[in-house]
Design an enzyme around this catalytic site. Structure first.
Site, PDB file in Angstrom:
ATOM      1  N   ASP A 102      23.314 -72.862  57.838  1.00  0.00           N
ATOM      2  CA  ASP A 102      23.604 -73.552  59.091  1.00  0.00           C
ATOM      3  C   ASP A 102      23.506 -75.137  58.937  1.00  0.00           C
ATOM      4  OD1 ASP A 102      20.888 -72.995  58.808  1.00  0.00           O
ATOM      5  OD2 ASP A 102      20.479 -73.476  61.024  1.00  0.00           O
ATOM      6  N   GLU A 179      18.001 -72.112  59.474  1.00  0.00           N
ATOM      7  CA  GLU A 179      16.750 -72.898  58.945  1.00  0.00           C
ATOM      8  C   GLU A 179      16.799 -73.990  60.111  1.00  0.00           C
ATOM      9  OE1 GLU A 179      14.462 -76.236  56.869  1.00  0.00           O
ATOM     10  OE2 GLU A 179      16.660 -76.239  57.730  1.00  0.00           O
TER      11      GLU A 179
END
Length: 464
Positions: A102, A179
């Site tokens: 991400d 994360e």
């Protein structure tokens, strides 16, 4: 952006001494153009938190083509961890490398983003696009954070294979969702808003991995740290009284207003004074890194704009508080409550709506890994590894997950901001040499191929 050079890592502690000939063979096997194209292809797949599926599939397919035997392990099918592997053909330490899929970006929730970002910021192409600019630098947040470092260790593993170097211990190559975030808070709740819990946390517990050491591959300007901050988000609610606007007796002073929104000035002043004291008292300076926790009000909520006739009885601030290793959320909560008690408000409460503690590796336990990174940096870049700038040990990175579970872990990688192709190739070489220095070298590849034909793929029927 690294700190002052310090002998905090000793190459003599590396489990395996990499030779100059091995370095040269691996360096020759790194194709810089291929690395840049991989980073651009991967970086140009939109993958904000909660939408990592396409990027995950790209990594899975690439690993499969390169023979890294990937698998998907996910808390939800649309947000999997991708786990590949290399080595494991002898006796050596196991190393896990991880990077996140991400990318920092607006949430994509229109009614939320329009109250957080300016229009020009939302239009910034670097949120989702990556390119090599006219100055020879790689642009785009997906490459900087974090698919550039991911591409570096993927190409590093490929270079080991191309150079005919077989690892004795096993190295896991992992790409994780979530994360960066988000976190389930208020009405944004449930699995759909989980971040870190479904990434490296889930990978560690359910991914079929058993590392001796771990590296969170992220930009550190080639520095290294084995400490990391956590954080807590505190909701501070201020209570007052709603009064129908036509009958409101407007007070002379804003702080005497019944609407709690009018009390925000003194409340913010009090929280700001507390945050200054918290930051000054929280600095954590150890051999593995210097953490400087910071505090910031992340958001404010109060009332309902479509229901405006009588003000509001509740106003809330959301306070983002960094936690150094060895600090607890309770330490911050006591201080916030004390600060609020000194403010003239009709009432308040404080609740930690998110808590993630920070962690650090024990210096002695991490020494073999730190020594391997230092030895690799000397061989690849001609200089010792430096302790990373405090900003990199003052945030959450996924080495925290492994240090939490007593797996010595560091974060280290390429320049964080607009790296050059040469920077990325240098980082790939450091990762490849580190894998070899940690895992050790097994027998030659023909011997491995003969053994696998007898014992099957993934077998390790002999030792070095």
């Amino acid at each position: 952006m690294t700190g002052t050079p310090a002998p905090f890592a000793d190459p003599m502690h590396a489990p395996y001494a990499v030779s100059a000939a091995e370095r040269d063979a691996i360096a020759a096997a790194i194709d810089t153009d291929e690395l840049v194209q991989l980073a651009l292809a991967l970086g140009n797949i939109p993958a904000p938190s909660r939408s990592e599926a396409a990027a995950a599939q790209f990594v899975f397919d690439w690993m499969q083509r390169e023979g890294f035997r990937p698998r998907k392990v996910g808390a939800t099918p649309e947000r999997p961890n991708i786990i590949g592997e290399i080595g494991g053909h002898g006796t050596g330490a196991n190393l896990l490398l991880t990077a996140h899929l991400d990318t920092e970006s607006p949430s994509g929730i229109t009614h939320q983003d329009r109250f957080r970002y300016r229009e020009a910021t939302l239009a910034d192409p670097e949120w989702t696009q990556c390119w090599l600019d006219e100055d020879g630098r790689l642009r785009g947040y997906p490459i900087s954070n974090d698919r550039g470092p991911m591409s570096c260790f993927l190409i590093a593993a490929k270079a080991l294979n191309k150079a005919g170097i077989t690892l004795a211990g096993k190295a896991w190559l992992t790409a994780c969702p979530g994360e960066i975030g988000p976190e389930p808070i208020e009405e944004y709740e449930g699995v759909a808003y989980l971040g870190k819990d479904i990434g490296a946390h889930y990978l560690f517990h359910h991914g079929g991995v058993a590392p001796d050491y771990a590296i969170a591959a992220e930009g550190t300007d080639f520095g290294m740290t084995w400490t990391g901050c956590g954080y807590a988000v505190f909701r501070v609610r201020i209570f007052g009284r709603g009064v129908f606007t036509p009958i409101l007796e407007t007070p002379e002073r804003a702080v005497d207003h019944p609407n709690p929104i009018y009390r925000l000035g003194p409340v913010i002043d009090a929280l700001h004074r507390w945050s200054q004291a918290w930051e000054a008292a929280s600095v954590h300076d150890v051999p593995g890194g210097r953490s400087v926790p910071r505090v910031q009000i992340a958001s404010v909520r109060g009332g309902a704009p479509m229901d405006f006739g009588a003000g509001t009885e509740v106003c809330a601030l959301y306070l983002d508080v960094a936690l150094a290793p060895r600090q607890k959320a309770a330490d911050a909560m006591h201080g916030i409550v004390e600060a609020m008690r000194a403010v003239d408000v009709e009432g308040f409460d404080v609740e930690p709506v998110v808590v993630r503690h920070g962690f650090e590796a024990e210096d002695a336990a991490v020494a073999p890994l730190a020594g391997a990174v230092d030895a690799a940096t000397r061989l690849a870049r001609g200089t010792p590894v430096e302790r990373a700038h405090p900003v990199y040990s003052s945030m959450w990175r996924d080495h925290n997950v492994f240090n939490m579970h007593r797996i010595p872990a560091v974060t280290t990688g390429m320049p964080r901001w607009r790296p050059t192709p040469a920077d990325m190739a240098s980082s790939a070489l450091v990762y490849a040499l580190t894998m070899l220095a940690v895992c050790g070298r097994a027998a030659d590849r023909p011997a491995v191929a003969r053994a696998m034909s007898v014992y099957g793929e993934g077998a390790a029927p002999f030792e070095t």
